[in-house]
Design a protein around this motif. Structure first.
Motif, short mmCIF file in Angstrom:
data_model
loop_
_atom_site.label_atom_id
_atom_site.label_comp_id
_atom_site.label_asym_id
_atom_site.label_seq_id
_atom_site.Cartn_x
_atom_site.Cartn_y
_atom_site.Cartn_z
N ALA A 29 -17.80 28.28 -28.32
CA ALA A 29 -18.10 28.77 -27.34
C ALA A 29 -18.61 30.53 -27.48
N ALA A 30 -18.25 30.94 -28.54
CA ALA A 30 -18.70 32.36 -28.98
C ALA A 30 -20.08 32.46 -29.01
N LEU A 31 -20.60 31.33 -29.23
CA LEU A 31 -22.32 31.36 -29.38
C LEU A 31 -23.00 30.74 -28.36
N ASP A 32 -22.12 30.07 -27.57
CA ASP A 32 -22.81 29.32 -26.24
C ASP A 32 -22.18 29.93 -25.02
N PRO A 33 -22.79 31.06 -24.58
CA PRO A 33 -22.33 31.69 -23.08
C PRO A 33 -22.17 30.92 -22.02
N ALA A 34 -22.94 29.67 -22.10
CA ALA A 34 -22.82 28.76 -20.86
C ALA A 34 -21.68 27.82 -21.05
N ALA A 35 -20.79 27.94 -22.05
CA ALA A 35 -19.83 26.97 -22.16
C ALA A 35 -18.62 27.17 -21.09
N LEU A 36 -18.19 26.32 -20.28
CA LEU A 36 -17.51 26.62 -19.19
C LEU A 36 -15.90 26.24 -19.52
N GLU A 37 -15.04 26.94 -19.35
CA GLU A 37 -13.55 26.47 -19.50
C GLU A 37 -13.05 26.05 -18.29
N VAL A 38 -12.35 25.00 -18.67
CA VAL A 38 -11.72 24.25 -17.62
C VAL A 38 -10.35 23.84 -17.84
N ASP A 39 -9.59 23.57 -16.81
CA ASP A 39 -8.09 23.21 -16.94
C ASP A 39 -8.12 21.66 -16.18
N ALA A 40 -7.73 20.66 -16.92
CA ALA A 40 -7.74 19.24 -16.43
C ALA A 40 -6.27 18.90 -15.93
N ALA A 41 -6.07 18.55 -14.55
CA ALA A 41 -4.75 18.14 -14.13
C ALA A 41 -5.03 16.70 -13.92
N PRO A 42 -4.07 15.67 -14.10
CA PRO A 42 -4.22 14.28 -13.98
C PRO A 42 -4.15 14.06 -12.24
N THR A 43 -4.87 13.16 -11.88
CA THR A 43 -4.80 12.71 -10.23
C THR A 43 -4.94 11.29 -10.04
N ALA A 44 -4.79 11.12 -8.77
CA ALA A 44 -5.10 9.61 -8.45
C ALA A 44 -6.47 9.12 -8.60
N ALA A 45 -6.69 8.16 -8.93
CA ALA A 45 -8.00 7.22 -9.19
C ALA A 45 -8.83 7.58 -7.91
N ARG A 110 -22.06 30.62 -16.89
CA ARG A 110 -21.07 29.89 -16.75
C ARG A 110 -21.29 29.03 -15.27
N VAL A 111 -21.65 29.97 -14.09
CA VAL A 111 -21.67 29.50 -12.86
C VAL A 111 -22.68 28.45 -12.79
N LEU A 112 -24.15 28.84 -13.67
CA LEU A 112 -25.03 27.85 -13.60
C LEU A 112 -24.44 26.50 -14.19
N THR A 113 -23.59 26.62 -15.43
CA THR A 113 -23.18 25.39 -15.70
C THR A 113 -22.34 24.58 -14.68
N LEU A 114 -21.64 25.30 -14.07
CA LEU A 114 -20.64 24.58 -13.10
C LEU A 114 -21.57 23.95 -12.06
N ARG A 115 -22.64 24.67 -11.38
CA ARG A 115 -23.55 23.91 -10.59
C ARG A 115 -24.16 22.84 -11.03
N ARG A 116 -24.58 22.93 -12.31
CA ARG A 116 -24.81 21.48 -13.05
C ARG A 116 -23.85 20.46 -13.15
N LEU A 117 -22.75 20.93 -13.51
CA LEU A 117 -21.68 19.91 -13.61
C LEU A 117 -21.61 19.23 -12.31
N LEU A 118 -21.30 20.14 -11.14
CA LEU A 118 -21.24 19.53 -9.80
C LEU A 118 -22.20 18.38 -9.34
N ALA A 119 -23.46 18.67 -9.57
CA ALA A 119 -24.47 17.88 -9.41
C ALA A 119 -24.48 16.87 -9.97
N LEU A 120 -24.17 16.88 -11.25
CA LEU A 120 -23.87 15.42 -11.96
C LEU A 120 -22.86 14.83 -11.79
#
Length: 205
Positions: A29-45, A110-120
């Protein structure tokens, strides 16, 4: 899932024999400014807010550090999205993702990464409009070709012939511009090979 093999600025580096479209390199992440940190919480399918790793499995590569922290990249071979999983896991079914964003300048990539992730997640494909072509890529590819040619022992004439087959190599003053162009590429190729390649991700913010 792959255990981390840290080298050259990567948390996960592919087998160099693997062709580029199939390679999955996970940069620190130190070399990749677009790396997006996330927290993943289990949820229903059936949770409408879920991120489903199984649905995106063809694109998803996950590497795990000895501490248990996960690093992930979603890629179709041409485009990529980088995630650092701070808490939770992407390997245990559907999750709800929370996104860590802070600051102003640091958040832009990171906002751009988030937009890309949401579209995917919505379309199950990478949105071309969110991945505009970078005009510098052609120059970087030329520098890479020059580096490979130098490593193979090619002379200037041979390198120029490979790069610009429609442009005859000219000796003397008539070829000054061509030789100057080639010298700049040689300098760039050597700088990239000496570690400058690590700056390319920052350059593409």
């Amino acid at each position: 899932m792959t255990l981390l093999r840290a080298t050259g600025g990567c948390t996960f580096a592919e087998d160099p024999a693997r062709d580029a479209p199939r390679a999955r390199i996970i940069w620190r992440a130190a070399l990749d400014p677009a790396a997006l940190e996330v927290d993943a919480a289990p949820t229903a399918a059936k949770d409408p807010e879920r991120f489903d790793p199984a649905r995106l499995a063809p694109f998803l590569t996950i590497a795990r550090h000895a501490t248990g922290r996960e690093y992930a990249v979603l890629s179709d071979g041409r485009r990529r999205i980088r995630l650092d999983v701070v808490t939770g896991s992407l390997q245990e079914g559907a999750v709800v993702l929370s996104y860590r964003l802070a600051g102003i300048h640091g958040a832009k990539a990171r906002v751009l990464t988030l937009r890309r992730l949401l579209a995917l997640c919505v379309h199950a494909r990478f949105s071309p409009s969110l991945f505009p072509p970078d005009p510098r890529v052609a120059r970087w590819i030329e520098a890479l070709r020059v580096h490979d040619a130098l490593e193979a022992g090619a002379c200037q004439r041979e390198i120029a012939s490979a790069l610009w087959p429609d442009l005859a190599w000219r000796e003397g003053e008539g070829g000054d511009a061509q030789r100057s162009r080639l010298r700049r590429l040689v300098l760039e190729a050597r700088a990239l090979a000496a570690g400058g390649y690590r700056e390319l991700l920052r350059a593409r913010r």
